[in-house]
Design an enzyme around this catalytic site. Structure first.
Site, PDB file in Angstrom:
ATOM      1  N   CYS A  94       0.889  -1.257   0.046  1.00  0.00           N
ATOM      2  CA  CYS A  94      -0.040  -0.162   0.044  1.00  0.00           C
ATOM      3  C   CYS A  94       0.942   1.120  -0.018  1.00  0.00           C
ATOM      4  O   CYS A  94       1.950   1.207   0.816  1.00  0.00           O
ATOM      5  CB  CYS A  94      -1.072  -0.248   1.173  1.00  0.00           C
ATOM      6  SG  CYS A  94      -0.425   0.962   2.564  1.00  0.00           S
ATOM      7  N   GLU A  95       0.372   2.386  -0.759  1.00  0.00           N
ATOM      8  CA  GLU A  95       1.274   3.260  -1.150  1.00  0.00           C
ATOM      9  C   GLU A  95       1.262   4.359   0.435  1.00  0.00           C
ATOM     10  O   GLU A  95       2.012   5.323   0.380  1.00  0.00           O
ATOM     11  CB  GLU A  95       1.139   4.234  -2.207  1.00  0.00           C
ATOM     12  CG  GLU A  95      -0.482   4.567  -2.238  1.00  0.00           C
ATOM     13  CD  GLU A  95      -0.644   5.531  -3.711  1.00  0.00           C
ATOM     14  OE1 GLU A  95       0.035   5.107  -4.631  1.00  0.00           O
ATOM     15  OE2 GLU A  95      -1.484   6.099  -3.631  1.00  0.00           O
ATOM     16  N   HIS A  96       0.192   4.210   1.158  1.00  0.00           N
ATOM     17  CA  HIS A  96       0.119   4.913   2.278  1.00  0.00           C
ATOM     18  C   HIS A  96       1.163   4.461   3.478  1.00  0.00           C
ATOM     19  O   HIS A  96       1.530   5.433   4.254  1.00  0.00           O
ATOM     20  CB  HIS A  96      -1.356   4.937   2.778  1.00  0.00           C
ATOM     21  CG  HIS A  96      -2.383   5.439   1.807  1.00  0.00           C
ATOM     22  ND1 HIS A  96      -3.467   4.666   1.451  1.00  0.00           N
ATOM     23  CD2 HIS A  96      -2.096   6.597   0.830  1.00  0.00           C
ATOM     24  CE1 HIS A  96      -4.120   5.462   0.375  1.00  0.00           C
ATOM     25  NE2 HIS A  96      -3.124   6.280   0.029  1.00  0.00           N
ATOM     26  N   HIS A  97       1.451   3.169   3.586  1.00  0.00           N
ATOM     27  CA  HIS A  97       2.189   2.740   4.900  1.00  0.00           C
ATOM     28  C   HIS A  97       3.440   1.973   4.045  1.00  0.00           C
ATOM     29  O   HIS A  97       4.158   1.614   4.932  1.00  0.00           O
ATOM     30  CB  HIS A  97       1.355   1.870   5.683  1.00  0.00           C
ATOM     31  CG  HIS A  97       0.021   2.751   6.390  1.00  0.00           C
ATOM     32  ND1 HIS A  97      -1.073   2.502   5.473  1.00  0.00           N
ATOM     33  CD2 HIS A  97      -0.183   3.647   7.001  1.00  0.00           C
ATOM     34  CE1 HIS A  97      -2.088   3.314   6.290  1.00  0.00           C
ATOM     35  NE2 HIS A  97      -1.335   3.883   7.148  1.00  0.00           N
ATOM     36  N   GLN A 135      -5.299  -0.688  -3.994  1.00  0.00           N
ATOM     37  CA  GLN A 135      -6.065  -1.696  -4.638  1.00  0.00           C
ATOM     38  C   GLN A 135      -7.338  -1.015  -5.529  1.00  0.00           C
ATOM     39  O   GLN A 135      -7.124  -1.821  -6.646  1.00  0.00           O
ATOM     40  CB  GLN A 135      -6.934  -2.545  -3.428  1.00  0.00           C
ATOM     41  CG  GLN A 135      -7.320  -3.856  -4.086  1.00  0.00           C
ATOM     42  CD  GLN A 135      -8.141  -4.594  -2.993  1.00  0.00           C
ATOM     43  OE1 GLN A 135      -7.962  -4.571  -1.752  1.00  0.00           O
ATOM     44  NE2 GLN A 135      -9.138  -5.373  -3.281  1.00  0.00           N
ATOM     45  N   HIS A 163      -5.264  -6.397   3.859  1.00  0.00           N
ATOM     46  CA  HIS A 163      -4.232  -5.186   3.826  1.00  0.00           C
ATOM     47  C   HIS A 163      -3.351  -5.344   5.156  1.00  0.00           C
ATOM     48  O   HIS A 163      -4.310  -5.230   6.177  1.00  0.00           O
ATOM     49  CB  HIS A 163      -4.804  -3.895   3.680  1.00  0.00           C
ATOM     50  CG  HIS A 163      -5.239  -3.613   2.342  1.00  0.00           C
ATOM     51  ND1 HIS A 163      -4.832  -2.790   1.653  1.00  0.00           N
ATOM     52  CD2 HIS A 163      -6.343  -4.237   1.542  1.00  0.00           C
ATOM     53  CE1 HIS A 163      -5.388  -2.945   0.208  1.00  0.00           C
ATOM     54  NE2 HIS A 163      -6.269  -3.776   0.427  1.00  0.00           N
ATOM     55  N   CYS A 165      -1.630  -3.507   6.660  1.00  0.00           N
ATOM     56  CA  CYS A 165      -1.870  -2.081   7.189  1.00  0.00           C
ATOM     57  C   CYS A 165      -3.046  -1.693   8.312  1.00  0.00           C
ATOM     58  O   CYS A 165      -3.012  -1.124   9.081  1.00  0.00           O
ATOM     59  CB  CYS A 165      -1.325  -0.954   6.474  1.00  0.00           C
ATOM     60  SG  CYS A 165      -2.998  -0.577   5.331  1.00  0.00           S
TER      61      CYS A 165
HETATM   62 ZN   LIG Z   1      -2.009   1.137   4.193  1.00  0.00          ZN
END
Ligand SMILES: [Zn+2]
Length: 205
Positions: A94-97, A135, A163, A165
């Site tokens: 995931c690009e956020h975490h 996703q 996920h 995360c």
């Molecule tokens: Zn994430």
């Protein structure tokens, strides 16, 4: 790579960008210190190097062009029924975490004069998932690449993923699964979509 060793049959050769590898290694060593570790203790000596290689492997999709992959095996064929490749494993981040999300993709298309190699569908999923992703975008990118290159009567993509995360941090929900889907053309029709959903839901015994 050991050049003096002769390859008799098959050997998997991994290529890493040496310059990036060096820089990543340097930064991962810094990160180890910043999280309170001693990067010089024995167990960690090779860790920055391994993690640097690992992140390059996990993000190799940036070096692959999914449309080129599909065009490299585009064949004229009159088959006009649904082609489904299901249960394609996904290991993305995931690009956020920058924490993994893991799951399966199910991809279908209805040819319109052209088909592609079945393994190419899996390679397209691979090329887009081995990047920093969400996703939702991953789902749409796979659909668009197939639609743009093969111009089929329709494309359907469903992705189910867990996920980490969400499981390891934040709300700590261990078993939640996220499903995303995207469709074009013939799959906009309820009956065609229902056939696809029923085909991906049945297991081979
Ligand atoms: Zn994430």
């Amino acid at each position: 790579m050991n050049k003096s060793k002769e390859i008799i049959g098959y050997e998997k050769i991994e290529n890493f960008n040496p310059e990036n590898l060096k820089k990543l290694q340097y930064h991962y060593k810094e990160i180890l210190s910043l999280i309170g570790e001693d990067p010089n203790r024995e167990g960690l000596l090779e860790t920055p190097y391994r993690v640097a290689k690992s992140i390059q492997f996990l993000t190799q999709g940036y070096d692959h062009n999914p449309e080129e992959i599909l065009l490299s095996a585009k064949f004229k064929e009159d088959y006009r029924q649904m082609v489904i490749v299901k249960d394609i494993e996904i290991f993305s981040m995931c690009e956020h975490h920058m924490i993994p999300f893991i799951g399966k993709a199910h991809v279908a298309y209805i040819p319109n004069g052209y088909i592609t190699g079945l393994s190419k569908i899996a390679r397209v999923v691979e090329a887009f998932s081995r990047r920093l992703q969400v996703q939702e975008r991953l789902t749409t990118q796979i659909k668009d690449a197939i639609q743009n290159t093969l111009n089929p009567l329709g494309v359907a993509v469903v992705i189910e993923a867990r996920h980490l995360c969400m499981a390891m941090r934040g709300v700590q929900k261990q078993h939640s699964v996220t499903t995303t889907s995207d469709f074009t053309g013939a799959f906009e029709r309820a009956e065609t979509r229902a056939e696809f959903i029923s085909l991906i839901s049945t297991k081979l015994s």
